[in-house]
Write a protein that holds these residues in place. Structure first.
Motif, short mmCIF file in Angstrom:
data_model
loop_
_atom_site.label_atom_id
_atom_site.label_comp_id
_atom_site.label_asym_id
_atom_site.label_seq_id
_atom_site.Cartn_x
_atom_site.Cartn_y
_atom_site.Cartn_z
N ILE A 142 5.41 -8.85 6.92
CA ILE A 142 6.62 -9.12 6.13
C ILE A 142 6.27 -9.31 4.66
O ILE A 142 6.96 -8.81 3.76
CB ILE A 142 7.34 -10.37 6.68
CG1 ILE A 142 7.88 -10.08 8.08
CG2 ILE A 142 8.47 -10.81 5.74
CD1 ILE A 142 8.38 -11.31 8.81
N LEU A 143 5.16 -10.00 4.40
CA LEU A 143 4.73 -10.29 3.04
C LEU A 143 4.46 -9.02 2.24
O LEU A 143 4.72 -8.95 1.04
CB LEU A 143 3.47 -11.16 3.10
CG LEU A 143 2.87 -11.67 1.79
CD1 LEU A 143 3.83 -12.60 1.07
CD2 LEU A 143 1.55 -12.39 2.07
N ASN A 144 3.94 -8.00 2.91
CA ASN A 144 3.56 -6.76 2.22
C ASN A 144 4.64 -5.69 2.26
O ASN A 144 4.46 -4.61 1.67
CB ASN A 144 2.27 -6.22 2.83
CG ASN A 144 1.08 -7.10 2.50
OD1 ASN A 144 0.57 -7.09 1.38
ND2 ASN A 144 0.64 -7.89 3.48
N ASN A 145 5.75 -5.98 2.90
CA ASN A 145 6.82 -5.01 3.02
C ASN A 145 7.35 -4.59 1.65
O ASN A 145 7.74 -5.42 0.83
CB ASN A 145 7.97 -5.61 3.84
CG ASN A 145 9.10 -4.63 4.06
OD1 ASN A 145 8.88 -3.44 4.18
ND2 ASN A 145 10.32 -5.14 4.10
N GLY A 146 7.31 -3.28 1.39
CA GLY A 146 7.87 -2.74 0.16
C GLY A 146 6.92 -2.77 -1.03
O GLY A 146 7.30 -2.34 -2.13
N ARG A 147 5.70 -3.23 -0.86
CA ARG A 147 4.77 -3.25 -1.99
C ARG A 147 4.35 -1.84 -2.42
O ARG A 147 3.95 -1.64 -3.56
CB ARG A 147 3.53 -4.09 -1.65
CG ARG A 147 3.84 -5.58 -1.58
CD ARG A 147 2.59 -6.41 -1.57
NE ARG A 147 2.92 -7.84 -1.64
CZ ARG A 147 2.02 -8.81 -1.72
NH1 ARG A 147 0.73 -8.51 -1.75
NH2 ARG A 147 2.40 -10.07 -1.78
N LYS A 148 4.38 -0.92 -1.47
CA LYS A 148 4.15 0.49 -1.79
C LYS A 148 5.31 1.28 -1.22
O LYS A 148 5.90 0.91 -0.20
CB LYS A 148 2.82 0.98 -1.19
CG LYS A 148 1.59 0.28 -1.76
CD LYS A 148 1.43 0.55 -3.25
CE LYS A 148 0.26 -0.23 -3.83
NZ LYS A 148 0.16 -0.08 -5.29
N ILE A 149 5.63 2.39 -1.85
CA ILE A 149 6.80 3.16 -1.46
C ILE A 149 6.71 3.65 -0.02
O ILE A 149 7.72 3.80 0.67
CB ILE A 149 7.01 4.36 -2.43
CG1 ILE A 149 8.39 4.99 -2.18
CG2 ILE A 149 5.88 5.38 -2.30
CD1 ILE A 149 8.79 5.99 -3.23
N TYR A 150 5.48 3.87 0.48
CA TYR A 150 5.32 4.38 1.82
C TYR A 150 5.24 3.27 2.87
O TYR A 150 5.26 3.55 4.07
CB TYR A 150 4.06 5.27 1.93
CG TYR A 150 2.78 4.57 1.52
CD1 TYR A 150 2.10 3.72 2.39
CD2 TYR A 150 2.22 4.78 0.26
CE1 TYR A 150 0.93 3.08 2.02
CE2 TYR A 150 1.06 4.15 -0.13
CZ TYR A 150 0.41 3.30 0.75
OH TYR A 150 -0.75 2.67 0.38
N TYR A 151 5.12 2.01 2.44
CA TYR A 151 5.03 0.93 3.41
C TYR A 151 6.32 0.10 3.37
O TYR A 151 6.46 -0.81 2.54
CB TYR A 151 3.81 0.04 3.19
CG TYR A 151 3.69 -0.99 4.31
CD1 TYR A 151 3.21 -0.61 5.55
CD2 TYR A 151 4.14 -2.29 4.14
CE1 TYR A 151 3.15 -1.52 6.60
CE2 TYR A 151 4.09 -3.20 5.19
CZ TYR A 151 3.60 -2.80 6.41
OH TYR A 151 3.56 -3.71 7.44
N LYS A 152 7.23 0.44 4.25
CA LYS A 152 8.49 -0.29 4.33
C LYS A 152 8.75 -0.64 5.79
O LYS A 152 9.44 0.05 6.51
CB LYS A 152 9.64 0.57 3.77
CG LYS A 152 9.52 0.81 2.27
CD LYS A 152 10.69 1.62 1.74
CE LYS A 152 10.56 1.83 0.24
NZ LYS A 152 11.67 2.63 -0.30
#
Length: 387
Positions: A72-82
């Motif tokens: 959850i913490l890293n969700n959306g930090r990169k365009i490909y990781y959602k």
């Protein structure tokens, strides 16, 4: 226009139409977003690697709340990781229907299921209880989800000890069950991570199931030492640790705080040679010009430790261990101490996961062009491995 010219023009038009159609099909194949369901997701190694290769992880689940919070913490930090659905759940108490409902997905939307049931029951580092250990029984919980969803493909990851426990009978039984009555064609390969550019000696087995009958060949090693000369050199501890500041609470890099050692331990660590094991803590001093030893997880009660830093008389920090697992520095782990090292140590290296995902896109899902090791270093932003 004479008849000959008209026929020629029709042929050219037909050829152009086929070429345009072929190009469009290639674009569709190469850019299609494939949906994944992730089980036993842990700290996100498989999730992150497959996302970097163009898969969308529609749902992840783990019994460990700290691991789910990491996703959850890293969700959306990169365009490909959602990853919008990270579900804390005991897999023995839920069904595929429950997961899909929580993730707002239908079973026919799932292209691939990923997962590595806890491997301590089968590890040579553990007591090798196999199915006598409750964690060993989670193998069948993984199979239950596969049977309920029937995805186009699945990835089952575990330790190589799975092949030899109970004289190999368990492994053969698992392979038979995973075919689900002939529905899936099975390919099983053992991989030494260091042979694919991961700065860590870590061996794992990957069992791949394909509903379309595809046989997935083993990936060809790209790194090593000695013959053949075409191999690139192993990536090393020194490379993995470069550009990191000294650890501390004021460090700009997350999860980069180490243990405090007594002077007695510091003195022992100072006197160790590269590659030598400390007799008290039973961990090794890393050799800077070689890949790391396998990251150690510890027991269910904790106890997971890093190895000893090659240049300083201390154990490596969780971030330094994550570097040797090829997690990018932007990927932040939730929790402290043992919670983080367990997430790191249980993970599939994301860089290897990306290479495997790309391999499967070619051999199962029909992708035409395969991205390289260097491409994924750039995509994952593994700046410390760039040359």
């Amino acid at each position: 226009m004479n008849l000959k010219a008209a026929v020629l023009e029709n042929k050219l038009t037909s050829l152009k139409t086929r070429e345009i159609t072929e190009i469009q099909n290639n674009i569709n194949i190469d850019t299609k977003e494939l949906m994944a369901l992730s089980l036993f997701s842990g700290g996100g190694g498989l999730d992150l690697g497959f996302s970097a290769a163009g898969f969308k992880v529609g749902c992840s689940t783990d019994i460990d709340s700290f691991s789910c919070q990491t996703l959850i913490l890293n969700n959306g930090r990169k365009i490909y990781y959602k990853n919008t659905h990270s579900i804390i759940a005991d897999i023995t108490e839920i069904s595929a229907k429950y997961l899909l409902k929580k993730a707002e997905l239908n079973h026919d939307e799932i292209d691939i299921v990923l997962g590595g049931p806890p491997c301590q029951a089968f590890s040579v580092f553990g007591r090798r209880k196999g199915l006598d250990d409750p964690r060993g029984n989670l193998v069948w919980e993984y199979l239950k989800i596969i049977q309920e969803i029937r995805p186009k493909a699945f990835v089952f990851e575990n330790v190589p000890g799975l092949k030899s426990i109970h004289n190999g009978k368990l492994f053969e039984e698992i392979l038979t069950e995973l075919t689900i009555g002939g529905t899936y064609t099975i390919s099983a390969h053992s991989y030494q991570m260091a042979e694919y550019g991961i700065p860590q000696f870590r061996e794992r087995i990957f069992i791949i199931g394909a509903k379309n009958g595809s046989i997935v060949p083993k990936m060809i090693p790209t790194h090593g030492c000695g013959a053949p000369l075409t191999l690139k050199k192993y990536r090393t501890v020194k490379e993995a640790l470069q550009y990191l500041p000294e650890p501390g609470k004021f460090s700009s890099v997350s999860n980069h705080i180490g243990r405090k050692h007594s002077q007695r331990i510091i003195s022992r660590y100072e006197n160790l040679k590269f590659g030598e094991r400390d007799t008290k803590t039973r961990i090794n001093k890393l050799h800077p010009e070689r890949p790391s030893f396998t990251i150690i997880v510890g027991s269910d009660k904790g106890g997971g430790k890093g190895h000893i830093h090659p240049f300083f008389p201390r154990e490596v920090t969780p971030r330094e261990s994550a570097r040797m697992q090829t997690f990018p520095d932007w990927w932040e782990f939730y929790g402290t101490g043992r919670h983080i090292i367990r997430q790191v140590g249980n993970a599939v290296p994301p860089l290897f996961a990306a290479l495997l995902a790309e391999h499967l896109r070619v051999h199962i899902f029909g992708k035409k062009k395969q991205r390289s090791y260097e491409d994924f270093i750039e995509i994952l932003r593994l700046n410390y491995l760039q040359k």
